[in-house]
Design a protein around this motif. Structure first.
Motif, PDB file in Angstrom:
ATOM      1  N   ILE A 210      -4.631  -4.288  -1.858  1.00  0.00           N
ATOM      2  CA  ILE A 210      -5.173  -4.419  -0.499  1.00  0.00           C
ATOM      3  C   ILE A 210      -5.011  -5.839   0.004  1.00  0.00           C
ATOM      4  N   VAL A 211      -5.364  -6.817  -0.817  1.00  0.00           N
ATOM      5  CA  VAL A 211      -5.241  -8.217  -0.400  1.00  0.00           C
ATOM      6  C   VAL A 211      -3.771  -8.588  -0.191  1.00  0.00           C
ATOM      7  N   ALA A 212      -2.926  -8.129  -1.092  1.00  0.00           N
ATOM      8  CA  ALA A 212      -1.493  -8.431  -0.954  1.00  0.00           C
ATOM      9  C   ALA A 212      -0.926  -7.848   0.333  1.00  0.00           C
ATOM     10  N   GLU A 213      -1.339  -6.635   0.680  1.00  0.00           N
ATOM     11  CA  GLU A 213      -0.839  -5.995   1.897  1.00  0.00           C
ATOM     12  C   GLU A 213      -1.264  -6.768   3.142  1.00  0.00           C
ATOM     13  N   VAL A 214      -2.515  -7.149   3.206  1.00  0.00           N
ATOM     14  CA  VAL A 214      -3.026  -7.825   4.401  1.00  0.00           C
ATOM     15  C   VAL A 214      -2.405  -9.213   4.557  1.00  0.00           C
ATOM     16  N   LEU A 215      -2.253  -9.934   3.450  1.00  0.00           N
ATOM     17  CA  LEU A 215      -1.738 -11.301   3.520  1.00  0.00           C
ATOM     18  C   LEU A 215      -0.212 -11.348   3.475  1.00  0.00           C
ATOM     19  N   GLY A 216       0.406 -10.193   3.218  1.00  0.00           N
ATOM     20  CA  GLY A 216       1.863 -10.145   3.238  1.00  0.00           C
ATOM     21  C   GLY A 216       2.511 -10.847   2.062  1.00  0.00           C
ATOM     22  N   VAL A 217       1.893 -10.801   0.900  1.00  0.00           N
ATOM     23  CA  VAL A 217       2.422 -11.488  -0.278  1.00  0.00           C
ATOM     24  C   VAL A 217       2.670 -10.494  -1.402  1.00  0.00           C
ATOM     25  N   ARG A 218       3.360 -10.962  -2.433  1.00  0.00           N
ATOM     26  CA  ARG A 218       3.565 -10.147  -3.622  1.00  0.00           C
ATOM     27  C   ARG A 218       2.261 -10.076  -4.421  1.00  0.00           C
ATOM     28  N   PRO A 219       1.978  -8.940  -5.032  1.00  0.00           N
ATOM     29  CA  PRO A 219       0.758  -8.847  -5.843  1.00  0.00           C
ATOM     30  C   PRO A 219       0.717  -9.885  -6.956  1.00  0.00           C
ATOM     31  N   GLU A 220       1.876 -10.332  -7.450  1.00  0.00           N
ATOM     32  CA  GLU A 220       1.902 -11.303  -8.545  1.00  0.00           C
ATOM     33  C   GLU A 220       1.300 -12.647  -8.144  1.00  0.00           C
ATOM     34  N   ARG A 221       1.194 -12.908  -6.858  1.00  0.00           N
ATOM     35  CA  ARG A 221       0.613 -14.168  -6.403  1.00  0.00           C
ATOM     36  C   ARG A 221      -0.909 -14.185  -6.559  1.00  0.00           C
ATOM     37  N   ILE A 222      -1.490 -13.030  -6.763  1.00  0.00           N
ATOM     38  CA  ILE A 222      -2.949 -12.897  -6.714  1.00  0.00           C
ATOM     39  C   ILE A 222      -3.541 -12.852  -8.115  1.00  0.00           C
TER      40      ILE A 222
ATOM     41  N   ALA B 178      -4.369  20.118  -6.169  1.00  0.00           N
ATOM     42  CA  ALA B 178      -4.146  19.337  -4.951  1.00  0.00           C
ATOM     43  C   ALA B 178      -5.429  18.580  -4.657  1.00  0.00           C
ATOM     44  N   HIS B 179      -5.314  17.279  -4.479  1.00  0.00           N
ATOM     45  CA  HIS B 179      -6.496  16.437  -4.281  1.00  0.00           C
ATOM     46  C   HIS B 179      -6.360  15.659  -2.982  1.00  0.00           C
ATOM     47  N   ASP B 180      -7.374  15.760  -2.141  1.00  0.00           N
ATOM     48  CA  ASP B 180      -7.436  15.013  -0.880  1.00  0.00           C
ATOM     49  C   ASP B 180      -8.088  13.663  -1.165  1.00  0.00           C
ATOM     50  N   CYS B 181      -7.259  12.612  -1.238  1.00  0.00           N
ATOM     51  CA  CYS B 181      -7.749  11.267  -1.554  1.00  0.00           C
ATOM     52  C   CYS B 181      -7.771  10.370  -0.335  1.00  0.00           C
ATOM     53  N   GLY B 182      -7.643  10.941   0.865  1.00  0.00           N
ATOM     54  CA  GLY B 182      -7.623  10.117   2.078  1.00  0.00           C
ATOM     55  C   GLY B 182      -6.245   9.528   2.287  1.00  0.00           C
ATOM     56  N   ARG B 183      -5.969   8.426   1.624  1.00  0.00           N
ATOM     57  CA  ARG B 183      -4.615   7.885   1.507  1.00  0.00           C
ATOM     58  C   ARG B 183      -4.446   7.412   0.068  1.00  0.00           C
ATOM     59  N   ALA B 184      -3.319   7.695  -0.518  1.00  0.00           N
ATOM     60  CA  ALA B 184      -3.044   7.247  -1.877  1.00  0.00           C
ATOM     61  C   ALA B 184      -2.578   5.798  -1.824  1.00  0.00           C
ATOM     62  N   LEU B 185      -3.501   4.863  -2.061  1.00  0.00           N
ATOM     63  CA  LEU B 185      -3.138   3.451  -2.016  1.00  0.00           C
ATOM     64  C   LEU B 185      -2.134   3.106  -3.113  1.00  0.00           C
ATOM     65  N   ASN B 186      -2.299   3.762  -4.263  1.00  0.00           N
ATOM     66  CA  ASN B 186      -1.361   3.599  -5.370  1.00  0.00           C
ATOM     67  C   ASN B 186      -1.145   4.980  -5.976  1.00  0.00           C
TER      68      ASN B 186
ATOM     69  N   ILE C 219       0.847  -1.199   0.000  1.00  0.00           N
ATOM     70  CA  ILE C 219       0.000   0.000   0.000  1.00  0.00           C
ATOM     71  C   ILE C 219       0.881   1.246   0.000  1.00  0.00           C
ATOM     72  N   GLY C 220       0.470   2.229  -0.799  1.00  0.00           N
ATOM     73  CA  GLY C 220       1.204   3.473  -0.866  1.00  0.00           C
ATOM     74  C   GLY C 220       2.362   3.459  -1.841  1.00  0.00           C
ATOM     75  N   LYS C 221       2.563   2.335  -2.509  1.00  0.00           N
ATOM     76  CA  LYS C 221       3.664   2.221  -3.474  1.00  0.00           C
ATOM     77  C   LYS C 221       3.092   2.309  -4.900  1.00  0.00           C
ATOM     78  N   PRO C 222       3.793   2.996  -5.799  1.00  0.00           N
ATOM     79  CA  PRO C 222       3.315   3.045  -7.189  1.00  0.00           C
ATOM     80  C   PRO C 222       3.421   1.671  -7.845  1.00  0.00           C
ATOM     81  N   MET C 223       2.335   1.241  -8.452  1.00  0.00           N
ATOM     82  CA  MET C 223       2.291  -0.078  -9.080  1.00  0.00           C
ATOM     83  C   MET C 223       1.521   0.028 -10.381  1.00  0.00           C
ATOM     84  N   PRO C 224       2.074  -0.477 -11.486  1.00  0.00           N
ATOM     85  CA  PRO C 224       1.321  -0.447 -12.744  1.00  0.00           C
ATOM     86  C   PRO C 224       0.010  -1.199 -12.610  1.00  0.00           C
TER      87      PRO C 224
END
Length: 780
Positions: free
Chosen positions: A488-500, A642-650, A7-12
């Protein structure tokens, strides 16, 4: 260790590779054996009774496998339960040029076109109305567009919050103005397309470029008179929606009706001209606005009257006109307000939802009005806005709950980045800078179809190979929602997004989600993903804890491992944890759901269901322009947002969405407009309807403000629409700063600027003052 690993990391985007390599399939790319080509017959009249339809000659043409008229699909439909006034083929009368009369399915496109020409239709032309102000004056019931809508008023709302009369009495400065916004459309790259496949077991599978698979499934069930369980809707890749695919479009129903009748697969793809006539874009709007402030700049009262041109059918009309009024609030502290909103029917294609649904034209008017009032009060426009900020958490006068509020920081960041203080009122004549603010919902707190069902549900399954599959009904339409759910799922389960692996928007495989509209997916599907992932993690932790000899609550999942936070060497790989859990309980499946909390669902007055949201995003912008006073030519050079997005997940996809919103706002501000003549669209192509190219688009600088919403997934909220509305008034404000004329009509064309400059010179000439209207922008 950083707080987050994904979460919070730029990802294609997860679908980026398929799109850029051409491997991804859009609806029109799909081909199945025995597929027929469908074409639709449209009305040449804006308003006429249908006296007779004869399809005999078309049916006799070799290669024609089905011809459908209103007799084959008599049931009405509409996106709103209160607005079922459309039929896929008209039976009594047509209500706009392009209205649908019949359709054919043939073995080739050429044969289908020939068959359309053989269908005989006799019309009795009726008087037509094309302007909403004129349509409201039609007294003869024979000439109403719908017999049950007197004076062509689809819906009207009248709201009063607080003591408006007292508010204006306390105001020391009161100003009233009329604003106008022309009609614009989505201009998505991909045209509408649908493939309907009639299965041998009397089932229907429909592939469609839609934002709302679940609502399409419900509509097809009603019109085709089939149980929902026998209809499957699949959403392939979508090449842009922007709201234009958030309603059921006639070709989706027509393809299904033809497939059922022919008992063959049928595909219909609209031509670009048909896309324009399908429309569902932003309506022509007349806005009368009156605002009172104190000498110090505090807003005391607001009166607003909105008249919208809804076109010939209801569509999203009541929602659109309600958003315009109810979202006057939740951005500034407005203690008293009166709103009168009218959605009026005309003999043109129906308007509907378009990015920033319902808010854009009203926000243009309101932000322009704030600039006028700031000048009257002798205040900087940024300072006037600062003096009317909310104090979150709070509840507005019309009972909207605001939980997080990053607008103050948005204003400060754009003022600093743009060099506002050194530029406003100080640039050479012909150069100017303006600012404006906007906001939007993070999903509608109340569903279109009232029910107590969750707004979204997500399932997660883990296989024996430790592969993770997420099943979601949410619709990816280019905004990056698939990617966010994977993160979101990758962050909670502690895995790489490629696994999903993510399976989405297939009504036979995925649980119900209400669709992609009102910027709801990140907040709502994101929260459902979060809950499902946490439930699955609990299962994994319980199994791993027994193996590792520690308490489940002592475990942490990160970097493909489950380990003790007190002793990181005590660990299992993710694969080992999965194997352990499977041995203990068999299949690993988890579910997550989301529905907004009851306190977020608004008040009880008529129309209160539109506007409430679990959270609101906020945006502030500055625009820098130059204006040629000899020609009126306007050039926008730079927009800082400037945009208030709460938290920038990506952050990568958030910036893309913000920039896309600004781009669309820029297009509406300076050049886009649907041009009508007696009900006929004069610019029904991308050559004539001028969306901005890279040559016209200004430099856009994005600043992400993270207010951390307490209820959003990891603090996130809306990012795809909230910045659009501020672009229009920011440009209008900059034009005034550049040459001293206010343009309160959209789009802001050179002709309008030049006319305003000439009128200003005419008024100044008798007194020979020459220098009226403020800073250097007032010079002739």
């Amino acid at each position: 260790m950083a707080e987050f690993s994904v979460i919070g990391k730029p990802m294609p985007m997860t679908d980026a590779r398929a799109k850029v390599t051409g491997l991804g399939k859009y609806t029109d790319d799909l081909v199945v054996p025995g597929m027929l080509v469908g074409k639709m017959l449209h009305s040449p009249y804006p308003h006429a009774r249908i006296q007779r339809i004869d399809t005999t000659r078309a049916e006799a043409l070799p290669g024609v496998k089905a011809v459908a008229t209103g007799r084959d699909a008599p049931n009405p439909y509409g996106i709103l339960p209160i607005g079922h006034d459309e039929r896929v083929f008209q039976t009594d009368k047509v209500r706009y040029i392009g209205d649908n009369v019949a359709a054919v399915a043939a073995t080739s496109a050429e044969l289908a076109e020939q068959a359309l020409a053989l269908i005989e239709v006799e019309y009795e032309p009726l008087p037509a109305v094309f302007d909403p102000l004129a349509a409201m004056q039609v007294e003869n019931p024979e000439h109403w567009i719908h017999s049950n809508k007197p004076r062509n008023i689809e819906k009207e709302y009248h709201h009063v919050f607080g003591d408006v009369a007292r508010g204006f009495a306390e105001a020391e400065i009161v100003h009233a103005e009329r604003f106008y916004a022309g009609e614009v459309t989505h201009a998505a790259m991909e045209p509408h397309a649908t493939l309907a496949v009639w299965e041998p077991e009397e089932r229907l599978t429909v592939y469609s470029s839609t934002q709302v698979p679940y609502y399409l499934q419900r509509t097809l069930s009603n019109v085709c008179e089939m149980p929902m369980s026998r209809i499957r809707v699949v959403k392939p890749l979508v090449g842009g929606g922007f709201g234009g695919k958030s309603e059921v479009i006639p070709l989706e129903v027509a393809a299904a009706v033809l497939a059922k009748k022919a008992r063959r697969p049928v595909k219909i793809t609209y031509t670009r001209e048909e896309v324009f006539y399908a429309h569902r874009g932003r309506p022509i709007s007349y806005i009368d606005l009156k605002v009172g402030i104190t000498r110090e700049g505090r807003i005391t009262a607001v009166e607003a009257r909105m008249v919208q041109d809804g076109g010939a059918y209801c569509g999203y009309g009541p929602v659109t006109v309600l958003y315009s009024g109810n979202l006057l609030h939740a951005i500034y502290d407005i203690p008293a307000a009166r709103y009168d909103g009218y959605r009026v029917l005309t003999n043109k294609p129906a308007c509907g939802a378009m990015r920033g649904h319902g808010t854009v034209n009203m926000r243009f008017a309101f932000e322009c009005m704030l600039d006028v009032l700031a000048e009257m009060a002798g205040l900087d426009p940024a300072e006037l806005r600062r003096r009317n900020l909310l104090r979150a958490p709070c509840v507005t006068a019309n009972q909207l709950r605001v939980t997080s509020y990053g607008l103050p920081e948005c204003i400060e960041r754009v003022v600093e980045r743009s060099g506002w203080a050194a530029k406003r009122g100080k640039l050479p004549f012909g150069r100017g800078i303006g600012m404006a603010c906007s906001h939007y919902v993070s999903g509608a707190a109340n569903p279109i179809i009232r029910s107590n069902l969750p707004h979204t549900t997500v399932y997660i399954k883990v296989d024996r190979d430790a592969g993770i599959t997420v099943y979601t009904g949410a619709s990816e339409i280019g905004q990056g929602s698939d990617t966010i759910q994977v993160q979101i799922v990758a962050e909670v389960l502690g895995v790489r997004p490629e696994r999903i692996r993510l399976v989405a928007a297939d009504t036979e495989l995925t649980p119900v989600d209400l669709g992609s509209y009102s910027s709801r997916v990140t907040f709502m599907a994101g929260n459902a993903c979060l809950e499902a992932a946490r439930n699955l993690r609990t299962q994994l932790f319980e199994a791993a804890a027994k193996k590792l000899g520690c308490a489940p609550e002592a475990l942490q999942a990160r970097e493909e491992r489950i380990f003790s936070r007190h002793d990181p060497q005590r660990a299992l790989s993710f694969e080992e944890a999965v194997a352990t859990a499977l041995e203990a309980q068999g299949t690993l499946v988890a579910k997550g759901t989301y529905a907004p909390p009851e306190e977020a669902r608004g008040g009880t007055f008529k129309g209160a269901g539109v506007g409430p949201s679990p959270a609101y995003s906020y945006s502030a912008q500055t625009a820098e322009v130059s204006v040629d006073p000899e020609t009126g030519q306007l050039t926008v050079h730079r927009i800082v947002v400037a945009h208030d997005c709460g938290r920038a997940l990506n952050p990568l996809t958030v910036e893309g969405q913000v920039e896309g919103s600004v781009y669309m706002g820029f297009g509406q501000a300076v050049q886009e407009e649907m041009l009508w003549r007696n009900g006929r669209l004069m610019n029904p192509s991308l050559l004539e309807y001028r969306i901005p190219t890279t040559l016209e688009t200004p430099l856009i600088e994005s600043i992400l403000v993270e207010s951390q919403d307490p209820e959003g997934p990891f603090g996130a909220k809306e990012a795809g629409e909230g910045s659009l509305a501020a672009t229009l008034p920011a440009i209008a404000s900059a034009v005034y700063d550049a040459v001293g004329v206010r343009i309160h009509s959209l789009p802001i064309t050179p002709e309008k600027i030049l006319a305003a400059l000439q009128e200003k010179q005419r008024r100044a000439a008798p007194s020979q003052t020459g220098n009226s209207g403020g800073h250097s922008g007032g010079r002739p």
